[in-house]
Design an enzyme around this catalytic site. Structure first.
Site, short mmCIF file in Angstrom:
data_model
loop_
_atom_site.label_atom_id
_atom_site.label_comp_id
_atom_site.label_asym_id
_atom_site.label_seq_id
_atom_site.Cartn_x
_atom_site.Cartn_y
_atom_site.Cartn_z
N GLY A 29 0.74 -1.34 0.28
CA GLY A 29 0.16 0.31 -0.13
C GLY A 29 0.87 1.67 -0.24
O GLY A 29 0.86 2.11 0.80
N GLY A 31 1.47 2.98 -2.24
CA GLY A 31 0.10 4.12 -2.82
C GLY A 31 -0.08 5.15 -1.62
O GLY A 31 -1.12 6.33 -1.89
N ILE A 32 -1.22 3.74 -1.03
CA ILE A 32 -1.65 4.64 -0.41
C ILE A 32 -1.24 5.46 0.74
O ILE A 32 -2.09 6.56 1.22
CB ILE A 32 -2.90 3.57 1.23
CG1 ILE A 32 -3.72 2.46 -0.76
CG2 ILE A 32 -3.66 4.27 1.78
CD1 ILE A 32 -4.77 2.71 -0.90
N ASP A 161 14.86 -4.66 -6.22
CA ASP A 161 14.63 -5.07 -7.19
C ASP A 161 15.65 -4.48 -7.86
O ASP A 161 16.86 -3.07 -7.97
CB ASP A 161 13.73 -4.38 -7.86
CG ASP A 161 12.40 -5.25 -7.03
OD1 ASP A 161 12.35 -6.38 -6.72
OD2 ASP A 161 10.61 -4.45 -7.34
N CYS A 398 -18.24 3.23 -21.30
CA CYS A 398 -17.55 3.18 -21.76
C CYS A 398 -18.08 1.60 -22.86
O CYS A 398 -19.16 2.21 -23.87
CB CYS A 398 -15.60 2.69 -21.98
SG CYS A 398 -14.88 3.59 -23.19
N ARG A 479 -11.03 3.58 -28.60
CA ARG A 479 -10.94 3.47 -29.66
C ARG A 479 -11.99 3.67 -30.95
O ARG A 479 -12.41 4.35 -31.53
CB ARG A 479 -10.37 2.46 -30.44
CG ARG A 479 -8.88 3.29 -31.90
CD ARG A 479 -8.42 1.44 -31.50
NE ARG A 479 -7.30 1.06 -30.82
CZ ARG A 479 -6.37 2.15 -30.45
NH1 ARG A 479 -5.47 2.95 -31.65
NH2 ARG A 479 -5.11 1.22 -29.85
N HIS A 524 -15.61 7.90 -19.10
CA HIS A 524 -15.01 7.21 -18.00
C HIS A 524 -14.70 8.09 -17.26
O HIS A 524 -14.63 8.83 -15.67
CB HIS A 524 -13.62 6.30 -18.01
CG HIS A 524 -13.41 5.79 -18.78
ND1 HIS A 524 -13.56 4.13 -19.03
CD2 HIS A 524 -13.43 5.33 -20.00
CE1 HIS A 524 -13.56 3.64 -19.69
NE2 HIS A 524 -13.05 3.82 -20.58
N GLU A 526 -15.87 6.93 -13.91
CA GLU A 526 -15.08 6.89 -13.01
C GLU A 526 -13.65 7.57 -12.60
O GLU A 526 -13.68 7.60 -10.90
CB GLU A 526 -14.64 4.97 -12.52
CG GLU A 526 -13.67 4.51 -13.87
CD GLU A 526 -15.05 4.67 -14.97
OE1 GLU A 526 -15.27 4.59 -15.49
OE2 GLU A 526 -13.54 3.59 -15.99
N1 GLN Z 1 -12.62 -1.32 -26.94
C1 GLN Z 1 -13.81 -0.06 -27.14
C2 GLN Z 1 -13.12 0.55 -27.79
O1 GLN Z 1 -11.80 0.98 -27.90
C3 GLN Z 1 -13.78 0.02 -25.33
C4 GLN Z 1 -12.98 0.72 -24.95
C5 GLN Z 1 -13.08 1.24 -23.86
O2 GLN Z 1 -14.35 0.38 -22.56
N2 GLN Z 1 -12.62 1.60 -22.52
O3 GLN Z 1 -13.63 1.56 -28.14
#
Ligand code: GLN
Length: 549
Positions: A29, A31-32, A161, A398, A479, A524, A526
Site C-alpha cells: 500500500g 500508493g495509499i 529489485d 465506455c 477507439r 469514464h 469513474e
Molecule cells: N474497446 C472499446 C473501444 O476501444 C471500448 C474501450 C473502453 O471501454 N475503454 O472503443
C-alpha cells in the site's frame, strides 16, 4: 534549465521532497501511504503534488494486461498511467498530468532518442550520469513547475529489485545536491505477525533497510505495515538496527477503510513529526473533519444493495479499481452499502437462459464497465438485454455504452448481427465503428481517444438533470464510436443521445426513454469520482437502485 540551476532555485524556494520506497514485498500500500501523508499535509494547509516512478520498461501501462497490472488510470491530459495516480487524485482531490507518471521505459526512451539526435555526440552514454540525470531532471522540473510546498514521490516496486536501482541512485545523488533537510526518505516495510510463534517480526524490515543502505540510502522514517499495533520495544529495536529516530517510526496499520489510515497516522503525529524533520518552525495541525464524517456515515450504513459488475477480467478487482471506488463513494452519498458482485461475462455467455436469469435477477443494478476485445462481449450484451427488459437500473461505461446500443440495435431495431467493428469486422450493421482518423493508426500505445473532452448535455434529458449543468468535461480512453448513420433509427425507437461532443458530433451519453435508469456513457466517469465528491452519474445510479428496492 539545467539540473544545477534547477537545484539552486529549488533550494532557495525550500521545496520539500518526500520519497517513499517499499520493502520486503509488493502490495503493502505504498500508493495509499503516499496519499495519506499527502492528505495530512494538504489538510494542514500545505500545497502538494505527487509523482509515481515505475521501474518497469513499458513506456506506460496502456498496453499491459489489466489482470497483471491493474486498471489503467487516465489523466485529464490523456496519459495512461498507473492506478496509484487514481489513489492520489481521489484522496487528495487534485488533478494530475502525464508528468506525474514516470517509467524506466520513458527515461530510457528519452536518453536513447537524445543519443540518436546527437545530443551527446562524442560521448559515452552511461547509467550515471545520463540516465540518473534524466530522472533527476524530471523530478526537479516537476517541482519547479508545480511550485508546491511538498513534492511526494512513490518509487514503485520493492527495494532490491534490479529495475529500481537506478531510481534509488538518482535519489542518492539528489540528497547530496539539495539541502540536507530538503529530502526525506520514508520506507514502508512489512512487519509480519507469526501466528505459530505469537510474535511480530522485525527482521524482514531490517533486511530491506540493509538493501537501501547498499544503494547508499538510509531511511529517515519507517512505516511498519502491520496487522497489529507494534510496541515501543519493537520500534526501539528497529530504531537501533536501522538507524532511524524512534519518533519517526510509525505503524501503517491494516484497517477496514482508507480514511481510518489518515486518522491513525494523525494520532501517531506523523504530520507534526514530518514538519519537524524538515525544520519547519510553525508546525501546523491537520484537519480531518470531512474524513471523520465519512467514516461515521460508512459505519452507520444499514442497507446493502447488490450491483452486478459484468467483468471480462476476474480474479482481482484491480482492473476495475476506479469503478469499484466510484460505486463505494456513491453508496456513501446515499448512505447505503454497495456490494459489488463480479459476474464473469464469458461465463454468462456460455450459460443457459435460465442460468442467466438466475444470476442477474439477484442484482439490484447492473454495471457494464469498459473493456477491449471480443472475449466476453456477448455476455455483456446479455446483461444489457436483461437490464432493459426487466427495468433493472443499468450504468454502462465506455464499452458498456457500446454494448447497450448493440443490444438495442439487435433486439429492438431488429438489425440482426449488429455489432462493433472491433468484434466483427464484417458486420452488416456496424452501429459502433472506427472514425476515419483511427483507421490509419497501426501503433497501439497512446493512440486512442484519450483524456478530457467537453460533453454538451441536451436539455430535458436525464443526464442534464443529473449533472445540473449544460456542459461537462469527462475523461476518455477508447477507439470506437457510435456510428451516427444509425442515429435517427435509434432515436425513433426511444434512445436519447443526451450527451454530445459537439466539435466532432460524437455521441457521449445515451439513455433509454422508457426505463427507470438505463444510462451509458462513452467516457469514464469513474476517473473523476472521489470519496468526498462522488460522481453524479454513479450517485444517481445508486439512488435509483435504492428507490427501486
Ligand atoms: N474497446 C472499446 C473501444 O476501444 C471500448 C474501450 C473502453 O471501454 N475503454 O472503443
Amino acid at each position: 534549465m539545467n539540473i544545477k540551476t534547477l537545484t539552486n532555485k529549488l533550494k532557495k524556494r525550500k521545496t520539500k521532497f518526500i520519497i517513499v520506497t517499499g520493502g520486503v514485498c509488493s502490495s503493502l500500500g505504498k500508493g495509499i501511504l503516499v496519499s495519506s501523508i499527502g492528505v495530512l499535509l494538504k489538510n494542514s494547509g500545505y500545497s502538494i503534488s505527487v509523482m509515481k516512478w515505475d521501474p518497469y520498461l513499458n513506456v506506460d501501462p496502456g498496453t499491459m494486461s489489466p489482470l497483471v497490472h491493474g486498471e489503467v488510470f487516465v489523466t485529464d491530459d490523456g496519459a495512461e498511467t498507473d492506478l496509484d495516480l487514481g489513489h492520489y487524485e481521489r484522496m487528495l482531490q487534485i488533478h494530475l498530468t502525464r508528468e506525474s507518471s514516470v517509467s524506466s521505459g520513458q527515461i530510457y526512451q528519452e536518453v536513447l532518442d537524445a543519443e540518436r539526435y546527437g545530443k551527446y555526440l562524442g560521448g559515452n552514454i552511461q547509467m550515471v550520469p545520463h540516465v540518473t540525470d534524466a530522472i533527476k531532471s524530471r523530478l526537479l522540473n516537476f517541482a519547479y513547475k508545480n511550485n508546491v510546498d511538498f513534492v511526494l514521490v512513490e518509487i514503485g516496486g520493492t527495494v532490491g529489485d534490479v529495475e529500481g536501482v537506478i531510481f534509488l541512485e538518482a535519489i542518492r545523488q539528489l540528497r547530496m545536491e539539495l539541502n540536507p533537510d530538503q529530502l526525506m526518505l520514508c520506507h514502508l516495510s512489512l512487519v509480519p505477525y507469526l501466528d505459530w510463534a505469537n510474535e511480530i517480526k522485525t527482521k524482514p524490515t531490517q533486511h530491506s533497510v540493509i538493501l537501501l543502505k547498499k544503494a547508499g540510502l538510509a531511511p529517515d522514517s519507517l512505516f511498519l505495515r502491520t496487522d497489529y499495533k507494534t510496541t515501543l520495544k519493537t520500534k526501539e529495536k528497529l530504531s537501533v538496527m536501522c538507524g532511524v529516530n524512534r519518533d519517526l517510526i510509525f505503524d501503517a496499520l491494516t484497517v477496514d477503510m482508507i480514511p481510518k489510515i489518515f486518522v491513525n497516522l494523525k494520532e501517531q503525529k506523523v504530520n507534526e513529526r514530518i514538519q519537524k524533520w524538515f525544520g519547519i518552525k510553525n508546525i501546523k495541525k491537520t484537519d480531518l473533519i470531512k474524513w471523520k464524517k465519512l467514516i461515521r456515515i460508512i459505519q452507520n450504513k444499514k442497507r446493502t444493495v447488490k450491483i452486478g459488475l459484468i467483468a471480462k477480467y476476474v480474479g482481482s478487482n484491480d482492473p476495475y479499481l476506479s469503478v469499484i471506488k466510484a460505486l463505494e463513494a456513491a453508496g456513501h452519498a446515499n448512505k447505503v452499502e454497495v456490494a459489488v458482485e463480479v459476474v464473469e461475462a464469458e461465463k454468462l455467455e456460455k450459460s443457459s437462459k435460465k442460468e442467466v436469469e438466475k444470476t442477474l435477477s439477484k442484482m439490484d443494478g447492473i454495471l457494464v464497465p469498459g473493456g477491449f476485445g471480443k472475449r466476453g462481449v456477448e455476455g455483456k450484451i446479455l446483461a444489457a438485454k436483461f437490464a432493459r427488459e426487466n427495468d433493472i437500473p443499468y450504468l454502462g461505461l465506455c464499452l458498456g455504452m457500446q454494448v447497450m446500443l448493440i443490444e438495442f440495435a439487435r433486439h429492438v431495431l431488429n438489425l440482426k448481427g449488429a455489432s462493433s467493428t472491433e468484434f466483427d469486422k464484417g458486420t452488416k450493421y456496424p452501429v459502433i465503428s472506427l472514425l476515419e482518423e483511427q483507421r490509419k493508426i497501426n501503433k497501439k500505445g497512446g493512440t486512442m481517444r484519450l483524456g478530457v473532452y467537453p460533453c454538451s448535455l441536451l436539455p430535458g434529458t436525464k443526464a442534464r438533470k443529473i449533472y445540473k449543468k449544460d456542459k461537462v468535461l469527462e475523461r476518455h480512453r477508447h477507439r470506437y464510436e457510435f456510428n451516427n448513420k444509425y442515429k435517427e433509427l435509434f432515436e425513433e425507437s426511444g434512445v436519447i443521445f443526451s450527451g454530445i461532443y459537439k466539435k466532432e458530433n460524437l455521441v457521449e451519453i445515451a439513455e433509454l426513454e422508457k426505463h427507470p435508469f438505463m444510462i451509458a456513457c462513452q467516457f469514464h466517469p469513474e476517473f473523476l469520482s472521489t470519496p468526498l465528491k462522488p460522481h453524479p452519474l454513479f450517485k444517481e445510479f445508486i439512488k435509483i437502485v435504492l428507490e427501486k428496492n
